[in-house]
Scaffold this motif. Structure first.
Motif, PDB file in Angstrom:
ATOM      1  N   LEU A  12       9.875  -1.237  -4.226  1.00  0.00           N
ATOM      2  CA  LEU A  12       9.362  -0.561  -5.148  1.00  0.00           C
ATOM      3  C   LEU A  12       9.773  -1.122  -6.458  1.00  0.00           C
ATOM      4  CD1 LEU A  12      10.756   2.841  -3.600  1.00  0.00           C
ATOM      5  CD2 LEU A  12       8.536   2.148  -3.967  1.00  0.00           C
ATOM      6  N   VAL A  13       8.861  -0.797  -7.416  1.00  0.00           N
ATOM      7  CA  VAL A  13       8.824  -1.237  -8.930  1.00  0.00           C
ATOM      8  C   VAL A  13       9.764  -0.546  -9.459  1.00  0.00           C
ATOM      9  CG1 VAL A  13       7.442  -2.058 -10.806  1.00  0.00           C
ATOM     10  CG2 VAL A  13       6.295  -1.879  -8.462  1.00  0.00           C
ATOM     11  N   VAL A  14      10.335   0.715  -9.001  1.00  0.00           N
ATOM     12  CA  VAL A  14      11.131   1.451  -9.569  1.00  0.00           C
ATOM     13  C   VAL A  14      12.633   0.705 -10.145  1.00  0.00           C
ATOM     14  CG1 VAL A  14      12.855   3.438  -9.154  1.00  0.00           C
ATOM     15  CG2 VAL A  14      10.433   3.551  -8.403  1.00  0.00           C
ATOM     16  N   ALA A  15      13.036   0.594 -11.269  1.00  0.00           N
ATOM     17  CA  ALA A  15      14.196   0.069 -11.544  1.00  0.00           C
ATOM     18  C   ALA A  15      15.262   0.712 -10.655  1.00  0.00           C
ATOM     19  CB  ALA A  15      14.574   0.254 -13.048  1.00  0.00           C
ATOM     20  N   ASN A 226       4.910  -2.654   3.784  1.00  0.00           N
ATOM     21  CA  ASN A 226       5.825  -2.731   2.517  1.00  0.00           C
ATOM     22  C   ASN A 226       5.389  -3.736   1.772  1.00  0.00           C
ATOM     23  OD1 ASN A 226       7.578  -0.682   3.449  1.00  0.00           O
ATOM     24  ND2 ASN A 226       9.219  -2.130   4.164  1.00  0.00           N
ATOM     25  N   GLY A 227       4.823  -4.953   2.119  1.00  0.00           N
ATOM     26  CA  GLY A 227       4.204  -5.959   1.347  1.00  0.00           C
ATOM     27  C   GLY A 227       3.072  -5.746   0.422  1.00  0.00           C
ATOM     28  N   LEU A 228       2.341  -4.521   1.021  1.00  0.00           N
ATOM     29  CA  LEU A 228       1.188  -4.159   0.264  1.00  0.00           C
ATOM     30  C   LEU A 228       1.601  -3.703  -1.090  1.00  0.00           C
ATOM     31  CD1 LEU A 228      -0.698  -2.016   2.933  1.00  0.00           C
ATOM     32  CD2 LEU A 228      -1.339  -4.241   2.238  1.00  0.00           C
ATOM     33  N   SER A 232       3.458  -8.916  -1.713  1.00  0.00           N
ATOM     34  CA  SER A 232       3.859  -9.906  -0.513  1.00  0.00           C
ATOM     35  C   SER A 232       2.683  -9.953   0.547  1.00  0.00           C
ATOM     36  CB  SER A 232       5.158  -9.731  -0.370  1.00  0.00           C
ATOM     37  OG  SER A 232       5.438  -8.813   0.445  1.00  0.00           O
ATOM     38  N   THR A 233       2.082  -8.866   0.543  1.00  0.00           N
ATOM     39  CA  THR A 233       0.916  -8.769   1.747  1.00  0.00           C
ATOM     40  C   THR A 233      -0.298  -8.912   0.766  1.00  0.00           C
ATOM     41  OG1 THR A 233       2.183  -7.499   3.323  1.00  0.00           O
ATOM     42  CG2 THR A 233      -0.174  -7.472   3.417  1.00  0.00           C
ATOM     43  N   ASP A 234      -0.977  -9.928   1.514  1.00  0.00           N
ATOM     44  CA  ASP A 234      -2.555 -10.056   0.753  1.00  0.00           C
ATOM     45  C   ASP A 234      -3.430  -9.031   1.041  1.00  0.00           C
ATOM     46  OD1 ASP A 234      -4.786 -11.028  -0.723  1.00  0.00           O
ATOM     47  OD2 ASP A 234      -4.587 -13.033   0.422  1.00  0.00           O
ATOM     48  N   TRP A 235      -3.858  -7.965   0.202  1.00  0.00           N
ATOM     49  CA  TRP A 235      -4.996  -7.253   0.414  1.00  0.00           C
ATOM     50  C   TRP A 235      -6.299  -7.656   1.070  1.00  0.00           C
ATOM     51  CZ3 TRP A 235      -4.495  -1.725   0.607  1.00  0.00           C
ATOM     52  CH2 TRP A 235      -3.470  -1.231   0.299  1.00  0.00           C
ATOM     53  N   ALA A 236      -6.541  -9.109   0.616  1.00  0.00           N
ATOM     54  CA  ALA A 236      -7.693  -9.778   0.964  1.00  0.00           C
ATOM     55  C   ALA A 236      -7.600 -10.470   2.296  1.00  0.00           C
ATOM     56  CB  ALA A 236      -8.245 -10.826  -0.148  1.00  0.00           C
ATOM     57  N   CYS A 422      -5.193  -3.693  -6.502  1.00  0.00           N
ATOM     58  CA  CYS A 422      -3.705  -4.069  -6.434  1.00  0.00           C
ATOM     59  C   CYS A 422      -3.593  -5.135  -7.544  1.00  0.00           C
ATOM     60  CB  CYS A 422      -3.635  -4.854  -5.118  1.00  0.00           C
ATOM     61  SG  CYS A 422      -1.764  -5.431  -5.229  1.00  0.00           S
ATOM     62  N   ALA A 423      -4.743  -5.743  -7.982  1.00  0.00           N
ATOM     63  CA  ALA A 423      -4.827  -6.802  -9.059  1.00  0.00           C
ATOM     64  C   ALA A 423      -4.643  -6.008 -10.359  1.00  0.00           C
ATOM     65  CB  ALA A 423      -5.669  -7.601  -9.053  1.00  0.00           C
ATOM     66  N   SER A 424      -5.339  -4.721 -10.434  1.00  0.00           N
ATOM     67  CA  SER A 424      -5.599  -4.252 -11.836  1.00  0.00           C
ATOM     68  C   SER A 424      -4.249  -3.231 -11.856  1.00  0.00           C
ATOM     69  CB  SER A 424      -6.771  -3.649 -11.864  1.00  0.00           C
ATOM     70  OG  SER A 424      -6.957  -2.422 -11.218  1.00  0.00           O
ATOM     71  N   SER A 425      -3.962  -2.481 -10.830  1.00  0.00           N
ATOM     72  CA  SER A 425      -2.991  -1.396 -11.392  1.00  0.00           C
ATOM     73  C   SER A 425      -1.618  -1.713 -10.549  1.00  0.00           C
ATOM     74  CB  SER A 425      -3.267  -0.079 -10.785  1.00  0.00           C
ATOM     75  OG  SER A 425      -4.378   0.513 -11.615  1.00  0.00           O
ATOM     76  N   GLY A 426      -1.615  -2.554  -9.534  1.00  0.00           N
ATOM     77  CA  GLY A 426      -0.569  -3.056  -8.467  1.00  0.00           C
ATOM     78  C   GLY A 426       0.353  -4.216  -9.017  1.00  0.00           C
TER      79      GLY A 426
END
Ligand code: GAL
Length: 429
Positions: A12-15, A226-228, A232-236, A422-426
């Motif tokens: 998680l990006v959560v600190a 989780n990687g999504l 670390s998991t490529d959406w493409a 994922c590239a713009s918001s993730g």
């Protein structure tokens, strides 16, 4: 610490800030000890208006009334599953500087990425200290509701998202076992289709996102799922393409009137024997029980296909508004929301397990007892639809892509849009 949930936290990006038993950095907390003035009220905002959910809230309200008879409880619930309507109403009110005293928010990115980021909610460290909550809330949940050493909400429950509800009589009549893999599920749904039985009940769009996250999990497995959310998991990738193909196929077994059905309508098709399967969070169980249905007879459950041993979780929590009109009454409400009595009244009716670790299991039915055992032994991952893994902006982009996909069934276009989101918001920079 539960090692499996730790794996979730790390994505998680959560600190994920270590909070000390003293409540960490000193931030002025609400006046927790000051008695509310006579005739005071507290406005509590949620989307729990029916189907077991309203009954759960009412039960907790009863506990509140018992300990705070002088405070009027104003139930400001807005109808609509998963808060789709309520969150829009809330956003408008917050923008207009008219916050309810306390509202429902999901632990994870929804809370941190929206309300904390927007400076809309107060830290509750002192309340955690005075109520002793750090000793009874799962320590692994705390980072999901914390930022920079401050804790921002009071979790009332843990829900499971990846539940496959089924009608036992329909499966028996068609000689079908409960499917545990995607392929077994497809085979079972082919049999049902051939027999003229509706294989899968689905509702309005958010329920399709809910179904989507469970198919991603069941197709990719917990690590790649989780990687999504951490890049670390490529959406493409080809693996995600295979998961999207599975999702496209699952939708072919759904009822054609899905867009006009609520989650309760869709779940009810299974209870009535008009459909075999429905994928929904375990609030569906609260609804089934409210309808007087019996577990293992009128409805059965399993982890969604491919996700056995994994608990895809979400947690409802309540916050204190910055600028709350009645901060003392709101604090009194939060104390009940975090209390053993409040959670023991609420959760058995709501169809969730307590966030607190000290609730009495004997108060819960057979499904929720199985959820308790899974919560403590399974690999834990977070829900997309219910606010854990993606912030609002990313989730909105996914929802837009999903809406287009539902209309055009174009898997390649869907995958391209998801990778772009994922590239713009993730985190896929
Ligand atoms: C979720 C919420 C649950 C339940 C569900 C359906 O977002 O966390 O408690 O209310 O929506 O409305």
């Amino acid at each position: 610490m539960n090692k499996k949930l730790f794996a979730l936290l790390s994505i998680l990006v959560v600190a994920a800030f270590a909070i000390t038993a003293c409540g960490g950095a000193a931030t002025e907390a609400p006046a927790a000890t000051e008695a509310p003035a006579m005739g005071e009220s507290v406005e509590v905002f949620s989307w729990w208006t029916g189907g077991g959910e309203a009954a759960g809230l009412e039960a907790m309200q009863g506990v509140f009334a018992g300990s705070n008879p002088e405070i009027e409880f104003v139930n400001a619930a807005v109808a609509g599953g998963a808060g789709t309507n309520a969150r829009a109403v809330l956003a408008t009110r917050l923008q207009a500087g008219d916050p309810p005293d306390s509202w429902q928010g999901h632990a994870g990115q929804e809370l941190i990425g929206t309300y904390v980021a927007g400076g809309q909610i107060e830290p509750l460290n002192d309340l955690y200290e005075s109520e002793g909550w750090l000793a009874v809330m799962p320590e692994t949940l705390i980072p999901l509701i914390s930022n920079d050493g401050n804790i921002y909400s009071v979790p009332v429950n843990i829900h499971r998202a990846n539940v496959l509800w089924y009608n036992p009589s329909v499966l028996t009549a068609n000689n079908l076992a409960v499917p545990t893999t995607m392929d077994e599920w497809f085979a079972a749904m082919d049999t049902l289709k051939a027999a003229g039985v509706q294989p899968l009940a689905v509702g309005e769009q958010w329920t399709k996102m809910h179904l989507f996250e469970t198919v991603l999990l069941g197709s990719l497995g917990s690590d790649a799922y989780n990687g999504l959310w951490d890049g670390s998991t490529d959406w493409a990738s080809a693996d995600v393409k295979a998961a999207l193909d599975n999702y496209a196929k699952v939708l072919t077994y759904a009822n054609s009137d899905s867009s006009s059905l609520s989650w309760q309508d869709a779940a009810q098709l299974v209870i009535n024997g008009d459909a075999a399967f429905n994928v929904m969070g375990d609030w569906a169980e609260g609804y089934f029980r409210e309808l007087g249905k019996a577990p293992n007879t009128d409805y059965g459950w399993a982890a969604t296909p491919g996700s056995g041993g994994v608990f895809q979780f979400l947690s409802d929590s309540f916050v204190l508004a910055v600028g709350a009109p009645h901060p003392d009454a709101a604090t009194a409400w939060l104390k009940v929301a975090g209390s053993k009595a409040g959670q023991e009244a609420f959760n058995p009716v709501k169809g969730s397990i307590c966030a607190r670790t000290d609730c009495d299991p004997a108060l819960f039915g057979v499904y929720l007892q199985s959820a308790m055992s899974d919560w403590s032994s399974n690999i834990v991952v977070g829900s997309l639809t219910h606010g854990v893994v993606a912030n609002d902006s990313w989730k909105t982009e996914i929802d837009t892509a999903l809406g287009l996909f539902i209309a055009d069934s174009n898997v390649e276009g869907f995958q391209t849009a998801l990778a772009a989101a994922c590239a713009s918001s993730g985190p896929c920079k």
